[in-house]
Design a protein around this motif. Structure first.
Motif, PDB file in Angstrom:
ATOM      1  N   ARG A 109      40.919  30.278  42.640  1.00  9.50           N
ATOM      2  CA  ARG A 109      39.571  30.812  42.685  1.00  9.50           C
ATOM      3  C   ARG A 109      39.357  31.331  44.114  1.00  9.50           C
ATOM      4  N   ILE A 110      38.920  32.580  44.185  1.00  9.11           N
ATOM      5  CA  ILE A 110      38.818  33.256  45.497  1.00  9.11           C
ATOM      6  C   ILE A 110      37.360  33.267  45.944  1.00  9.11           C
ATOM      7  N   PHE A 111      37.137  32.783  47.179  1.00  4.26           N
ATOM      8  CA  PHE A 111      35.799  32.791  47.805  1.00  4.26           C
ATOM      9  C   PHE A 111      35.873  33.641  49.081  1.00  4.26           C
ATOM     10  N   MET A 112      34.957  34.574  49.267  1.00  2.00           N
ATOM     11  CA  MET A 112      34.899  35.443  50.449  1.00  2.00           C
ATOM     12  C   MET A 112      34.165  34.726  51.582  1.00  2.00           C
ATOM     13  N   VAL A 113      34.807  34.718  52.780  1.00  2.00           N
ATOM     14  CA  VAL A 113      34.207  34.092  53.975  1.00  2.00           C
ATOM     15  C   VAL A 113      33.465  35.196  54.751  1.00  2.00           C
ATOM     16  N   ARG A 114      32.151  35.028  54.840  1.00  2.00           N
ATOM     17  CA  ARG A 114      31.318  36.060  55.450  1.00  2.00           C
ATOM     18  C   ARG A 114      31.049  35.722  56.938  1.00  2.00           C
ATOM     19  N   HIS A 115      30.619  36.794  57.643  1.00  2.00           N
ATOM     20  CA  HIS A 115      30.310  36.670  59.086  1.00  2.00           C
ATOM     21  C   HIS A 115      29.123  35.750  59.214  1.00  2.00           C
ATOM     22  N   PRO A 116      29.176  34.776  60.171  1.00  2.00           N
ATOM     23  CA  PRO A 116      28.073  33.830  60.274  1.00  2.00           C
ATOM     24  C   PRO A 116      26.765  34.477  60.684  1.00  2.00           C
ATOM     25  N   PHE A 117      26.860  35.644  61.296  1.00  2.00           N
ATOM     26  CA  PHE A 117      25.625  36.264  61.744  1.00  2.00           C
ATOM     27  C   PHE A 117      25.327  37.547  60.988  1.00  2.00           C
ATOM     28  N   MET A 118      26.352  38.152  60.460  1.00  2.00           N
ATOM     29  CA  MET A 118      26.160  39.371  59.680  1.00  2.00           C
ATOM     30  C   MET A 118      26.817  39.155  58.314  1.00  2.00           C
ATOM     31  N   GLU A 125      39.195  35.259  53.388  1.00  2.00           N
ATOM     32  CA  GLU A 125      39.021  34.791  52.021  1.00  2.00           C
ATOM     33  C   GLU A 125      39.683  33.422  51.890  1.00  2.00           C
ATOM     34  N   VAL A 126      39.095  32.607  51.078  1.00  2.00           N
ATOM     35  CA  VAL A 126      39.620  31.261  50.830  1.00  2.00           C
ATOM     36  C   VAL A 126      40.070  31.199  49.363  1.00  2.00           C
ATOM     37  N   ASN A 127      41.318  30.831  49.137  1.00  2.00           N
ATOM     38  CA  ASN A 127      41.872  30.659  47.787  1.00  2.00           C
ATOM     39  C   ASN A 127      41.918  29.165  47.462  1.00  2.00           C
ATOM     40  N   VAL A 128      41.233  28.819  46.428  1.00  2.00           N
ATOM     41  CA  VAL A 128      41.157  27.403  45.994  1.00  2.00           C
ATOM     42  C   VAL A 128      41.890  27.277  44.669  1.00  2.00           C
ATOM     43  N   TYR A 129      42.864  26.363  44.657  1.00  2.00           N
ATOM     44  CA  TYR A 129      43.658  26.147  43.436  1.00  2.00           C
ATOM     45  C   TYR A 129      43.174  24.841  42.762  1.00  2.00           C
ATOM     46  N   PRO A 130      42.463  24.943  41.609  1.00  2.00           N
ATOM     47  CA  PRO A 130      41.948  23.726  40.944  1.00  2.00           C
ATOM     48  C   PRO A 130      43.090  22.845  40.434  1.00  2.00           C
ATOM     49  N   ASN A 131      42.843  21.562  40.491  1.00  2.00           N
ATOM     50  CA  ASN A 131      43.811  20.579  39.942  1.00  2.00           C
ATOM     51  C   ASN A 131      43.497  20.415  38.438  1.00  2.00           C
ATOM     52  N   PHE A 132      43.973  21.420  37.647  1.00  2.00           N
ATOM     53  CA  PHE A 132      43.632  21.426  36.216  1.00  2.00           C
ATOM     54  C   PHE A 132      44.138  20.184  35.488  1.00  2.00           C
ATOM     55  N   GLU A 133      45.268  19.675  35.892  1.00  2.00           N
ATOM     56  CA  GLU A 133      45.810  18.477  35.194  1.00  2.00           C
ATOM     57  C   GLU A 133      44.858  17.311  35.351  1.00  2.00           C
ATOM     58  N   HIS A 134      44.374  17.139  36.590  1.00  2.00           N
ATOM     59  CA  HIS A 134      43.433  16.029  36.812  1.00  2.00           C
ATOM     60  C   HIS A 134      42.112  16.269  36.075  1.00  2.00           C
ATOM     61  N   ILE A 135      41.674  17.543  36.173  1.00  2.00           N
ATOM     62  CA  ILE A 135      40.382  17.857  35.518  1.00  2.00           C
ATOM     63  C   ILE A 135      40.468  17.634  33.993  1.00  2.00           C
ATOM     64  N   ILE A 136      41.584  18.140  33.385  1.00  2.00           N
ATOM     65  CA  ILE A 136      41.740  17.974  31.913  1.00  2.00           C
ATOM     66  C   ILE A 136      41.876  16.519  31.541  1.00  2.00           C
ATOM     67  N   ASN A 137      42.679  15.775  32.301  1.00  2.00           N
ATOM     68  CA  ASN A 137      42.841  14.338  31.999  1.00  2.00           C
ATOM     69  C   ASN A 137      41.508  13.605  32.098  1.00  2.00           C
ATOM     70  N   GLN A 138      40.766  13.977  33.134  1.00  2.00           N
ATOM     71  CA  GLN A 138      39.467  13.325  33.314  1.00  2.00           C
ATOM     72  C   GLN A 138      38.527  13.681  32.160  1.00  2.00           C
ATOM     73  N   ALA A 139      38.567  14.966  31.756  1.00  2.00           N
ATOM     74  CA  ALA A 139      37.703  15.386  30.641  1.00  2.00           C
ATOM     75  C   ALA A 139      38.105  14.697  29.337  1.00  2.00           C
ATOM     76  N   GLU A 140      39.410  14.638  29.064  1.00  2.00           N
ATOM     77  CA  GLU A 140      39.875  13.972  27.841  1.00  2.00           C
ATOM     78  C   GLU A 140      39.525  12.497  27.858  1.00  2.00           C
ATOM     79  N   LYS A 141      39.678  11.863  29.030  1.00  2.00           N
ATOM     80  CA  LYS A 141      39.374  10.431  29.110  1.00  2.00           C
ATOM     81  C   LYS A 141      37.902  10.176  28.800  1.00  2.00           C
ATOM     82  N   ILE A 142      37.058  10.991  29.412  1.00  2.00           N
ATOM     83  CA  ILE A 142      35.624  10.806  29.160  1.00  2.00           C
ATOM     84  C   ILE A 142      35.293  11.095  27.695  1.00  2.00           C
ATOM     85  N   SER A 143      35.898  12.159  27.132  1.00  2.00           N
ATOM     86  CA  SER A 143      35.628  12.510  25.729  1.00  2.00           C
ATOM     87  C   SER A 143      36.095  11.419  24.786  1.00  2.00           C
TER      88      SER A 143
END
Length: 534
Positions: A109-118, A125-143
């Motif tokens: 997931r790509i997030f744009m880093v903007r100028h602090p004043f402008m 840009e910041v690229n964030v890679y989700p931990n889908f395995e953890h997220i899915i396991n957590q979702a299945e466990k809760i479900s």
């Protein structure tokens, strides 16, 4: 033992099946919803995490400070929901666990880093890679946990529902059923209303059932009373039927006897038939003339009337003939079966009395031969059948002197003697009659004077025998004066025939002194003109 056909068992199965279906459908729905919510929440958390470190990343890109960049990226990767992250600008680049994420084919997931004043200027840009395995396991466990909770809740609710249903519905119904099974119809026993059900459907059912039991008791009471009355009437009827003096029989159309009384058995024992199961159609085996009897009965039945008649029964003793008055009535049952009620009144005594009266009416009490009434009947009968015969009218000579001298007993003795001579001397087909007083008559089967002369001479010889009365040594002799007329030669009219014979007899009586041997005169119509014509 569990009743698999019982309402409780079937209701439990239905409730369990319905609960399982609802729980399964609900659990599946909640599983999908929870899973999707957890994925969505994880993405939202990633965004929130980025918002948390976004200011640090913006300053790091502005200052091109690698330490601040590391701090921002390390802060993101600390979350279990992020597997790796990187920050990239013209002067700065830092990444953590990016290679591992790329190997796992995870799109960042790509997030744009903007100028602090402008803010309109983008510094990195910041690229964030989700931990889908953890997220899915957590979702299945809760479900799954939620599904298990639903199953447990369903079991608890179903069990509670079963208990409530059992104690509120099934148990009262079972008690009602047991109470109903223990009740004896027709008695005062009733079903008690279960607690808390006075106004429920079960209470209404109990009330209606008790009302039905009330009606059953009333009907049983009425039926019991009717049965007692019927039994009483049946005993009375059987007593009257069995002790009746009149022979009575109820028989089927095929001749089978359904009922008979003792009077009938006593009557049958007098016949030559004897007691047995049946006596043919309409008891025809008991009668001497069954054809006549059956014809009369069937003719009456055809008119839908009862039949009656007097008939003679078969009997081995001819001297004691059995006569009955038969009354027969056809009966038709509600099922269409035909029966006959036959009543046989023994009228033998009355018939015998009538026969005696008939004999008294037609026979002379003193001499035992036919009297004048019987003689006239015989003459009329011979004339109807057109038989030829000779009518000989006899008057005794000297009889009055016997009565006057020796009395009426002596006269009766003479009359009896003369009657015996008449019966003894005449032929088998001839008839002797006491016409009245000392007059007798013979009806001879003869059509000529010679035959008559022979019979009359023979009778006269017997009559002229001497009598000795009261030890008198002098004999008393009576003789006959006879007048004869032939039917139909002399006359075909009864009164004329008798009158002509009477005239001839008086003519012969005139000869008793002057010509005693000429005691027989034959009547002649042309000779004796007396006004009687054929």
């Amino acid at each position: 033992m569990i009743n698999v056909q019982g309402l409780g068992f079937r209701f439990s199965l239905f409730l369990i099946a319905a609960s399982m279906l609802v729980v399964f459908t609900t659990a599946e729905f909640f599983y999908r919803t929870t899973y999707e919510n957890e994925i969505r929440d994880a993405n939202n958390d990633i965004e929130e995490l980025y918002q948390t470190v976004g200011a640090t990343a913006s300053i790091a890109a502005f200052l091109e400070d690698e330490d601040l960049a590391k701090e921002a990226i390390n802060g993101l990767v600390k979350s279990d929901k992020i597997l790796g992250a990187s920050i990239k600008s013209d002067a700065l680049y830092y990444q953590l666990n990016v290679n591992e994420a790329i190997d796992s084919n995870i799109n960042p997931r790509i997030f744009m880093v903007r100028h602090p004043f402008m803010p309109e200027d983008i510094l990195a840009e910041v690229n964030v890679y989700p931990n889908f395995e953890h997220i899915i396991n957590q979702a299945e466990k809760i479900s799954i946990d939620n599904s298990y909770s639903l199953y447990a809740e369903a079991l608890v609710v179903g069990g509670v529902a079963l208990l409530i249903t059992y104690y509120i519905i099934i148990s009262p119904m079972l008690r009602v059923g047991r109470s109903l099974n223990e009740i004896t119809p027709g008695t005062s026993q009733r079903i008690p209303t279960p607690k808390y059900h006075s106004r429920s459907e079960i209470g209404k059912l109990v009330y209606d059932t008790n009302q039905l039991l009330n009606k059953v008791e009333e009907q049983f009471t009425q039926e019991r009373q009717l049965r007692e009355e019927i039994e009483f009437l049946e005993k009375r009827f059987r007593m009257l039927f069995e002790n009746a003096k009149t022979a009575t029989v109820l028989m089927a159309e095929n001749g089978t006897i359904a009922l008979r009384n003792e009077a009938f058995n006593d009557l049958v024992e007098k016949t030559e038939i004897g007691i047995k199961q049946g006596y043919g159609e309409l008891l025809d085996e008991l009668f001497e003339t069954p054809e006549t009897m059956k014809a009369a009965l069937q003719e009456a039945f055809a008119r839908n009337e009862f039949a009656t008649g007097e008939y003679k029964l078969k009997s081995s003793a001819n001297d004691n003939a059995i006569w009955v008055q038969l009354i027969a009535s056809p009966l038709l049952t509600e099922e269409g079966e035909r029966y006959y009620q036959l009543t046989l009144n023994d009228i033998s005594s009355r018939r015998h009395e009538l026969q005696k009266l008939a004999l008294q009416a037609d026979f002379d009490a003193l001499t035992g031969i036919y009297n004048r009434n019987g003689g006239e009947k015989l003459i009329a009968k011979l004339m109807r059948k057109e038989h030829q015969f000779a009518l000989a009218l006899i008057d005794l000579n000297g009889f009055k002197a016997v009565n006057d001298i020796y009395g009426h007993d002596a006269g009766d003795e003479v009359l009896i003697f003369v009657a015996e001579q008449l019966k003894e001397k005449i032929r088998k087909n001839d008839v002797a009659i006491r016409w009245g007083g000392d007059e007798f008559m013979l009806l001879l089967q003869a059509d000529d004077e010679t035959s008559v002369q022979k019979v009359v001479d023979k009778v006269n010889s017997g009559v002229k025998q001497p009598f000795y009365f009261n030890n008198d040594t002098r004999p008393t002799v009576v003789s006959m004066s006879v007048g004869v007329a032939f039917y139909p030669q002399t006359s075909s009219n009864m009164h004329a025939l008798i009158k002509l014979a009477d005239i001839a007899m008086y003519q012969a009586k005139q000869n008793k002194v002057s010509a005693p041997d000429d005691y027989l005169i034959f009547a002649n119509q042309s000779r004796f003109d007396n006004g009687y014509m054929d």
